[in-house]
Design an enzyme around this catalytic site. Structure first.
Site, PDB file in Angstrom:
ATOM      1  N   LYS A 176      -2.980   6.930  -5.089  1.00 56.86           N
ATOM      2  CA  LYS A 176      -2.039   6.637  -7.061  1.00 56.86           C
ATOM      3  C   LYS A 176      -2.641   8.020  -7.885  1.00 56.86           C
ATOM      4  O   LYS A 176      -3.451   9.339  -7.010  1.00 56.86           O
ATOM      5  CB  LYS A 176      -3.091   5.715  -7.635  1.00 56.86           C
ATOM      6  CG  LYS A 176      -3.095   4.744  -7.095  1.00 56.86           C
ATOM      7  CD  LYS A 176      -1.703   3.683  -7.485  1.00 56.86           C
ATOM      8  CE  LYS A 176      -1.503   2.770  -6.191  1.00 56.86           C
ATOM      9  NZ  LYS A 176      -0.098   2.165  -6.284  1.00 56.86           N
ATOM     10  N   SER A 197       5.413   2.572  -5.222  1.00 61.96           N
ATOM     11  CA  SER A 197       4.917   3.439  -6.136  1.00 61.96           C
ATOM     12  C   SER A 197       4.363   4.630  -6.666  1.00 61.96           C
ATOM     13  O   SER A 197       3.615   4.523  -7.781  1.00 61.96           O
ATOM     14  CB  SER A 197       3.263   2.106  -6.319  1.00 61.96           C
ATOM     15  OG  SER A 197       2.435   3.692  -4.773  1.00 61.96           O
TER      16      SER A 197
END
Length: 314
Positions: A158, A79
């Site tokens: 993230k 990701s």
């Protein structure tokens, strides 16, 4: 003829005195040397007695360091491509996460952070499957501390896009995310397939929370999706474990993790209110100073253990 015995008598007390002193000195010397000989004969502690001590010291140091200073995490998914490798078929990156940064400063846009998944993110997840073998669980937990095994499946990595009080939405006519109505500069985005982001309505981030997104923008379950998106997708600042600073493994990937601020142009007028550069470098410097001695100590312990085993093998 007079006897000589009477003439020798006066000398005998002096001889007796000398003999007594000599014997006393000999006994005293024997008493002094006896403890030394015992100390010389004392055997060094055996390897099997030292090994538990070394293990306990290593575990205590690892616990203290991972709880308060820094921890190595393995990137388990793609990701955050291309910033952090976790793709299928590649060697996952191991990153050093600085856990003291946010004791000195607040999270900022552009920071790549590791955090515990909020309840809204994990409420529909299946329970984490753990081995029934206590020994296997122990080594899995130790491995995750040193980045040799994946971290807890409820931990995420993230990039912060917006912070408390800001409004984030997507997208403008040029397919850019907007924060407070201004488009972001995001050179770190990696596209899988078409370079088009999914739209989402404006969300005002509550104070004490952040909005996070993956650099692999079309293959990241982040604030846009988790918990159904919107306010349920934000991450409380208290859930942030630390800031990703360095890629430490594999060697071909050594480098600093990018913390490019996508709002930099919009916030240029506010730079005068930011902390001086030397203050901003304090957390990073402290994290590095803590990390390298720890690695050196680990090598020394490993060398000592292998040396002991080698000597016993001979």
């Amino acid at each position: 003829m007079p006897s000589n015995a009477a003439e020798d008598e006066p000398d005998r007390p002096e001889e007796d005195d000398r003999r007594g002193r000599h014997e006393a000195e000999s006994e005293s010397g024997a008493e002094e040397t006896q403890p030394r000989s015992k100390r010389k004969q004392k055997k060094p502690r055996s390897f099997w007695k030292e090994l538990p001590i070394l293990i306990v010291i290593a575990l205590v140091l690892a616990f203290v360091i991972q709880q308060f200073l820094a921890r190595v995490y393995m990137i388990p998914s793609g990701s955050m491509e291309e910033t952090l490798h976790g793709c299928a078929g590649c060697t996952p990156d191991r990153i050093l996460v600085d856990k003291i940064t946010y004791d000195f400063s607040d999270p900022e846009p552009g920071d790549v952070v590791v955090f515990r998944g909020p309840q809204a993110w994990i409420e529909n997840d299946a329970p984490v499957q753990e081995s029934s073998n206590a020994v296997v669980r122990f080594f899995q937990s130790i491995g995750s501390v040193f980045g040799l095994a994946p971290p807890d499946e409820r931990d995420f990595v993230k990039r912060i896009i917006a912070t408390g009080g800001q409004t984030v939405e997507c997208c403008d006519d040029e397919n850019r995310v907007l924060v407070d109505g201004r488009p972001l500069d995001e050179p770190y985005i990696h596209w899988e397939g078409q370079p088009v982001q999914r739209d989402f309505p404006a969300v005002k981030i509550p104070e004490g929370a952040v909005w996070v997104m993956g650099d692999n923008r079309n293959n990241s379950a982040d604030s846009r999706i988790q918990g159904g998106g919107g306010l349920r997708g934000v991450v409380p600042v208290d859930n942030i474990i630390g800031k990703a600073r360095l890629i430490v493994l594999p060697p071909s990937r050594w480098g600093v993790v990018s913390d490019h601020n996508p709002q930099e142009a919009a916030n240029a007028s506010a730079q005068g209110l930011s902390a001086p550069e030397w203050q901003q470098g304090v957390p990073l410097g402290a994290g590095l100073l803590a990390a390298w001695p720890t690695l050196a100590l680990g090598r020394r312990i490993g060398t000592a253990v292998s040396g002991k085993v080698g000597r016993r093998g001979r």
